[in-house]
Design a protein around this motif. Structure first.
Motif, mmCIF file in Angstrom:
data_model
loop_
_atom_site.group_PDB
_atom_site.id
_atom_site.type_symbol
_atom_site.label_atom_id
_atom_site.label_comp_id
_atom_site.label_asym_id
_atom_site.label_seq_id
_atom_site.Cartn_x
_atom_site.Cartn_y
_atom_site.Cartn_z
ATOM 1 N N ILE A 193 -22.776 -45.999 37.858
ATOM 2 C CA ILE A 193 -23.387 -44.745 37.392
ATOM 3 C C ILE A 193 -24.128 -44.900 36.067
ATOM 4 C CG2 ILE A 193 -21.650 -43.364 38.580
ATOM 5 C CD1 ILE A 193 -20.282 -42.909 35.899
ATOM 6 N N VAL A 196 -28.119 -44.917 36.586
ATOM 7 C CA VAL A 196 -28.436 -43.625 37.201
ATOM 8 C C VAL A 196 -28.271 -42.495 36.184
ATOM 9 C CG1 VAL A 196 -27.845 -42.041 39.067
ATOM 10 C CG2 VAL A 196 -27.698 -44.487 39.441
ATOM 11 N N LYS A 197 -27.271 -42.609 35.350
ATOM 12 C CA LYS A 197 -27.030 -41.577 34.323
ATOM 13 C C LYS A 197 -28.197 -41.499 33.353
ATOM 14 C CE LYS A 197 -23.512 -40.088 31.005
ATOM 15 N NZ LYS A 197 -22.208 -40.423 30.379
ATOM 16 N N LYS A 199 -31.257 -42.174 34.057
ATOM 17 C CA LYS A 199 -32.353 -41.520 34.770
ATOM 18 C C LYS A 199 -32.173 -40.011 34.773
ATOM 19 C CE LYS A 199 -32.908 -45.418 37.999
ATOM 20 N NZ LYS A 199 -32.782 -45.822 39.419
ATOM 21 N N GLU A 200 -30.974 -39.555 35.048
ATOM 22 C CA GLU A 200 -30.734 -38.117 35.130
ATOM 23 C C GLU A 200 -30.819 -37.430 33.770
ATOM 24 O OE1 GLU A 200 -27.899 -37.823 39.101
ATOM 25 O OE2 GLU A 200 -27.013 -37.469 37.128
ATOM 26 N N SER A 274 -26.260 -49.202 41.052
ATOM 27 C CA SER A 274 -26.890 -48.302 40.090
ATOM 28 C C SER A 274 -28.408 -48.367 40.140
ATOM 29 C CB SER A 274 -26.398 -48.629 38.678
ATOM 30 O OG SER A 274 -26.884 -47.700 37.742
ATOM 31 N N THR A 275 -28.948 -49.549 40.392
ATOM 32 C CA THR A 275 -30.406 -49.706 40.387
ATOM 33 C C THR A 275 -31.063 -49.188 41.660
ATOM 34 O OG1 THR A 275 -30.148 -51.975 41.217
ATOM 35 C CG2 THR A 275 -30.374 -51.686 38.829
ATOM 36 N N THR A 277 -29.865 -46.526 43.525
ATOM 37 C CA THR A 277 -29.557 -45.117 43.786
ATOM 38 C C THR A 277 -30.256 -44.233 42.754
ATOM 39 O OG1 THR A 277 -27.502 -45.376 42.516
ATOM 40 C CG2 THR A 277 -27.351 -45.540 44.914
ATOM 41 N N ASP A 278 -30.378 -42.952 43.098
ATOM 42 C CA ASP A 278 -31.110 -42.025 42.237
ATOM 43 C C ASP A 278 -30.233 -40.933 41.626
ATOM 44 O OD1 ASP A 278 -33.574 -43.291 42.792
ATOM 45 O OD2 ASP A 278 -33.733 -42.195 44.689
ATOM 46 N N SER A 279 -28.967 -40.873 41.998
ATOM 47 C CA SER A 279 -28.092 -39.838 41.439
ATOM 48 C C SER A 279 -26.699 -40.413 41.232
ATOM 49 C CB SER A 279 -28.007 -38.627 42.380
ATOM 50 O OG SER A 279 -27.345 -38.963 43.580
ATOM 51 N N GLN A 280 -25.995 -39.865 40.239
ATOM 52 C CA GLN A 280 -24.637 -40.318 39.959
ATOM 53 C C GLN A 280 -23.713 -40.047 41.138
ATOM 54 O OE1 GLN A 280 -23.037 -39.626 35.895
ATOM 55 N NE2 GLN A 280 -24.922 -38.459 35.540
ATOM 56 N N ALA A 283 -24.262 -42.753 43.738
ATOM 57 C CA ALA A 283 -23.738 -44.032 43.242
ATOM 58 C C ALA A 283 -22.216 -44.058 43.285
ATOM 59 C CB ALA A 283 -24.234 -44.273 41.823
#
Length: 368
Positions: A193, A196-197, A199-200, A274-275, A277-280, A283
């Motif tokens: 995560i 991804v975190k 990114k969010e 993590s790389t 996926t687009d959301s926690q 992931a």
């Protein structure tokens, strides 16, 4: 009603566009039922055994043939002396050695009784007990068959010897398995995560415009969790020795080094998740569901891998926990050195490098 139907259609369109969710919804139940259906069993099938036949007569050859013909055992090797017994166990493939004394035929003929010894790898006590029970039943069937026409029946007595865990403590199998599971799940989930975190939260842009290379960004994400994992490793080993009375028979330096290597493998796998996926939420779901089932079912911790169908045995080779579980049990319980676990160590090194290189390749330097 038309509005309701239109909303239902819209939801189907959303699910159809999100192929990952569609994959999870349709494929994951199939994977789970296959794994649980074939792996979730306490039966013993095709367990590798060795034979030390010092008598080599008609009776012993007949018993060996019956053991090999059963669905429970596969005779992998014929030993020549007692000196070979422990070395075969330390290789990790042989689960039981059946010893026939040199005077087996003489004892049967003149004294109407003989003795057979079962030497079993008790690092997995449940498996050891089950194998002893199955082997004893096969010997009993043979004894009943040859006694049908005899007035004075023959008796074949079985003697049991448990290696590495004479008291049959469950902790000897439990500790290596839990160690594998804890390090795999925690390290993989926490690192899964991290990117991804960013990114969010919208902080990924700041990292991308910095002069830091993607390799350094990826590794920097893993370093804190590596340090925290060393605390977990130390805690698990201390509790194992001083609370659960599980000894460390091998080199503690080798054991800790292997645990750190497995931690790096888990961290690299988490970074890969993590790389891509687009959301926690995604992931975490992949790291929990995708890692928990293979780690528990296909590592050899809960159920013997040799009992499973060949396709699942092949799939188990890509589960990192399988190799680490073998290493911990071999070093910690059997007291072997690097010479006995170098192959499994090399596999973990290769997995770590593969996951890390793939993470760097999949790392997006542009968000759009």
């Amino acid at each position: 009603m038309k509005q309701f139907i239109s909303f239902v259609k819209k939801e189907f369109y959303h699910i159809g566009r999100d192929r990952r969710t569609l994959f999870i919804l349709l494929v994951m139940p199939i994977v789970q039922i296959i794994i649980f259906g074939f792996a979730l069993t306490n039966e013993v099938k095709n367990s590798s055994i060795a034979v030390l036949d010092q008598a080599n007569d008609v009776g012993t050859r007949s018993i060996i043939a019956e053991l090999d013909a059963s669905n429970y055992f596969t005779v992998q090797k014929n030993l020549n002396s007692y000196k070979e017994v422990e070395s075969e166990f330390k290789k990790g493939k042989i689960k039981m050695v059946i010893v026939f004394p040199q005077n087996f035929a003489t004892d049967i003929k003149h004294f109407n009784k003989a003795q057979i010894q079962f030497i079993t790898d008790a690092s997995d006590p449940n498996l050891a007990n089950t194998m002893n029970s199955y082997a004893s039943n096969i010997i009993m069937d043979y004894q009943n068959r040859i006694n049908q026409d005899l007035k004075l029946p023959y008796r074949i007595k079985t003697e049991y010897r448990m290696l590495y865990n004479a008291q049959l403590k469950g902790a000897y199998s439990f500790v290596p398995g839990v160690m594998s599971m804890v390090l795999m799940l925690i390290c993989t989930m926490m690192t899964a995560i991290t990117i991804v975190k960013e990114k969010e939260l919208g902080t990924m842009e700041v990292m991308l415009v910095s002069p830091v290379q993607p390799l350094k960004i990826v590794i920097a994400k893993a370093v804190p969790y590596l340090l925290l994992s060393t605390i977990n490793i130390t805690t698990i080993l201390l509790l194992s020795v001083f609370v659960l009375d599980v000894p460390i028979n091998g080199s503690i330096i080798l054991l800790v080094s292997e645990a750190i290597l497995f931690t790096l493998t888990s961290l690299a796998l988490g970074l890969l998740i993590s790389t891509v996926t687009d959301s926690q939420q995604t992931a975490m779901f992949i790291s929990l569901t995708g890692m928990f089932l293979p780690t528990v079912m296909l590592s050899g911790f809960m159920f013997p891998i040799e009992n499973m169908p060949l396709p699942l045995q092949i799939i188990s080779n890509i589960v990192p926990a399988k190799w680490f579980y073998f290493i911990v049990k071999s070093v910690m319980i059997k007291g072997v050195g690097l010479a006995s676990v170098w192959r499994e160590t090399l596999i973990l090194v290769a997995m770590t490098g593969f996951f890390l290189l793939l993470s760097i390749k999949k790392f997006k330097i542009r968000l759009a």
